[in-house]
Enzyme design. Structure first.
Site, PDB file in Angstrom:
ATOM      1  N   GLU A 215      38.767  40.190  42.368  1.00 39.98           N
ATOM      2  CA  GLU A 215      38.940  41.651  42.441  1.00 39.98           C
ATOM      3  C   GLU A 215      40.362  42.044  42.859  1.00 39.98           C
ATOM      4  O   GLU A 215      40.881  43.062  42.411  1.00 39.98           O
ATOM      5  CB  GLU A 215      37.914  42.261  43.402  1.00 39.98           C
ATOM      6  CG  GLU A 215      36.471  42.105  42.960  1.00 39.98           C
ATOM      7  CD  GLU A 215      36.196  42.636  41.559  1.00 39.98           C
ATOM      8  OE1 GLU A 215      36.893  43.583  41.123  1.00 39.98           O
ATOM      9  OE2 GLU A 215      35.288  42.101  40.892  1.00 39.98           O
TER      10      GLU A 215
ATOM     11  N   HIS B 259      46.991  44.007  39.414  1.00 39.12           N
ATOM     12  CA  HIS B 259      47.365  44.377  38.044  1.00 39.12           C
ATOM     13  C   HIS B 259      47.520  45.896  37.939  1.00 39.12           C
ATOM     14  O   HIS B 259      48.519  46.418  37.425  1.00 39.12           O
ATOM     15  CB  HIS B 259      46.290  43.871  37.074  1.00 39.12           C
ATOM     16  CG  HIS B 259      46.689  43.912  35.633  1.00 39.12           C
ATOM     17  ND1 HIS B 259      45.874  43.480  34.619  1.00 39.12           N
ATOM     18  CD2 HIS B 259      47.823  44.347  35.018  1.00 39.12           C
ATOM     19  CE1 HIS B 259      46.484  43.620  33.458  1.00 39.12           C
ATOM     20  NE2 HIS B 259      47.664  44.159  33.675  1.00 39.12           N
TER      21      HIS B 259
END
Length: 343
Positions: free
Chosen positions: A135, A141
Site C-alpha cells: 500500500e 506513486h
C-alpha cells in the site's frame, strides 16, 4: 482492440504475454511437481494448491518492526524516496489497526493537493508487513506523481497501478530471503513468492487466454454454450498445470464465478503489472543507481503519456517478451532454492 484502445495498448502486448507465458509453462509444471513431492501426495489436486508447504510456522512481526524492515528493504530506492516514506510513517498517513465499524482489507487513496491516506487492518504478521509495503508503494506513486505533474496529468492508469506496489513487495522479499537463515522460514518465504507468480502471472494469463479464445469464437460466428465455456476452461487448466496436476472435473465450472470476466480484457493487467514490477526490481538490484533513476522517473510520470510509453522510458518495454522473461528467471530461481532446501 476496443478494450485496449483506451490506454493505447497494442494487442501485441496481450498476445505477447500469452505466448511468453506459454514458453514458461514448464516452470509451472516443475513447481507443481515440487508441490506434489513436498505434500507427499499420490495425486496433486487443484485444492491442494491451498495447502501450506511449511507446517506449524508462525512469523510474528509487530507494526514497529514491520515499518523498520520495510524501510531497510527499500533502501535500494535511495535517500529521497526513504525520506518521504519515513515521514509518512511519522505524520499519520496510515490508519493502522482494526477498529469497530472499520471495513476490512487495505487501500491507498487521496486527492490532488494532499498526501495520500492509507487504510490497513494490521495483524502483526508477515502478510500484514507485505500489505504495508504494497500500500505504501501505491501511496508513494500517487505522492510523487502529484508532486511532479499538474492535476490533469497526475493520475496514472490501471495498467500502471500495481507496478509500484508490487515492486515494493519484490524488494522486501529479496531483503528477507537474503537475511533469513532458518530453512523453515526461507521455505515459507519462497512458497509465498512462488505462489504470487502462480496466481498473478500464470493464473491471470490463463484467464486472459480464456477471454481471447471465447471472443474469437464469437467473432467467428461460432456458438458458445455453457458446455463450450466449461470445456475451454478445463482444457486451459490442463495445459497450464501440466501432468503432475490431477485436474478435477469440477474446475471446469470456475469460469462462472470470476467477476472480472464481466469487464472484458482486464485481467491481463495483473500479469503485465507484476511482470513489469519484477523487471524493475531485477534492474534495480543489478544496476543500482541508473535503474533507480529510471524507476523514480516512472513514479513521477503520473498519466503524462500513454502507459506503454511511460514504462518504456523507464526501461521496461511490455511490447517485448523481455520483462516477462526476466520475471520468469526470478521464478526459476525460487524453484531452484526450494528444490535445494528439500535435498
Amino acid at each position: 482492440e476496443m478494450s485496449l484502445s483506451g490506454d493505447n495498448i497494442p494487442t501485441d502486448v496481450y498476445t505477447n504475454l500469452i505466448d511468453t507465458v506459454h514458453e514458461s509453462l514448464p516452470l509451472l509444471h516443475r513447481y507443481m511437481e515440487l508441490r506434489k513431492k513436498l505434500l507427499k501426495v499420490d495425486e496433486l489436486h487443484m485444492y491442494d494448491l491451498f495447502a501450506p508447504l511449511v507446517e506449524e510456522f508462525k512469523w510474528d512481526i509487530d507494526y514497529v518492526e514491520a515499518k523498520k524492515l520495510v524501510l531497510e528493504a527499500l533502501k535500494p530506492l535511495g535517500e529521497d524516496y526513504l525520506k518521504v516514506l519515513e515521514n509518512s510513517f511519522e505524520t499519520r498517513w496510515i490508519d493502522v489497526y482494526e477498529n469497530e465499524g472499520k471495513r476490512s482489507g487495505a487501500f491507498s487513496w487521496g486527492a490532488y493537493g494532499t498526501h495520500p491516506y492509507v487504510m490497513l487492518n494490521h495483524k502483526d504478521n508477515l502478510n500484514s508487513m507485505f500489505t504495508l509495503a504494497h500500500e505504501m508503494g501505491h501511496a508513494m506513486h500517487s505522492y510523487l506523481s502529484d508532486e511532479a505533474q499538474d492535476y490533469r496529468n497526475s493520475q496514472y492508469t490501471i495498467f500502471l497501478a500495481e507496478v509500484a506496489s508490487t515492486l515494493n513487495e519484490a524488494l522486501l522479499m529479496d531483503y528477507l530471503l537474503k537475511k533469513t537463515d532458518d530453512p523453515k522460514a526461507k521455505m515459507y518465504l519462497l512458497t509465498y513468492y512462488a505462489d504470487q507468480f502462480r496466481t498473478t502471472v500464470f493464473r491471470q494469463t490463463m484467464f486472459a487466454e480464456f477471454e481471447k479464445i471465447t471472443h474469437e469464437r464469437m467473432e467467428a460466428g461460432e456458438s458458445l454454450t455453457p458446455q463450450d465455456f466449461s470445456k475451454i476452461y478445463y482444457d486451459l487448466n490442463k495445459l497450464y498445470h501440466g501432468d503432475n496436476m490431477t485436474v478435477d472435473k469440477e474446475i471446469e465450472l470456475e469460469w462462472e464465478r470470476i467477476p472480472h470476466f464481466y469487464t472484458s480484457f482486464y485481467v491481463y493487467k495483473y500479469a503485465t503489472g507484476f511482470s513489469a514490477a519484477t523487471s524493475f526490481s531485477k534492474q534495480i538490484l543489478d544496476e543500482r543507481q541508473p535503474a533507480v533513476d529510471r524507476y523514480l522517473g516512472f513514479l513521477k510520470s503520473g498519466g503524462s503519456d500513454f502507459s506503454i510509453n511511460i514504462l518504456k522510458k523507464a526501461g521496461v518495454d511490455m511490447s517485448t517478451p523481455e520483462p516477462i522473461k526476466q520475471g520468469m528467471e526470478v521464478f526459476k530461481n525460487l524453484i531452484e532454492q526450494m528444490e535445494d532446501l528439500t535435498k
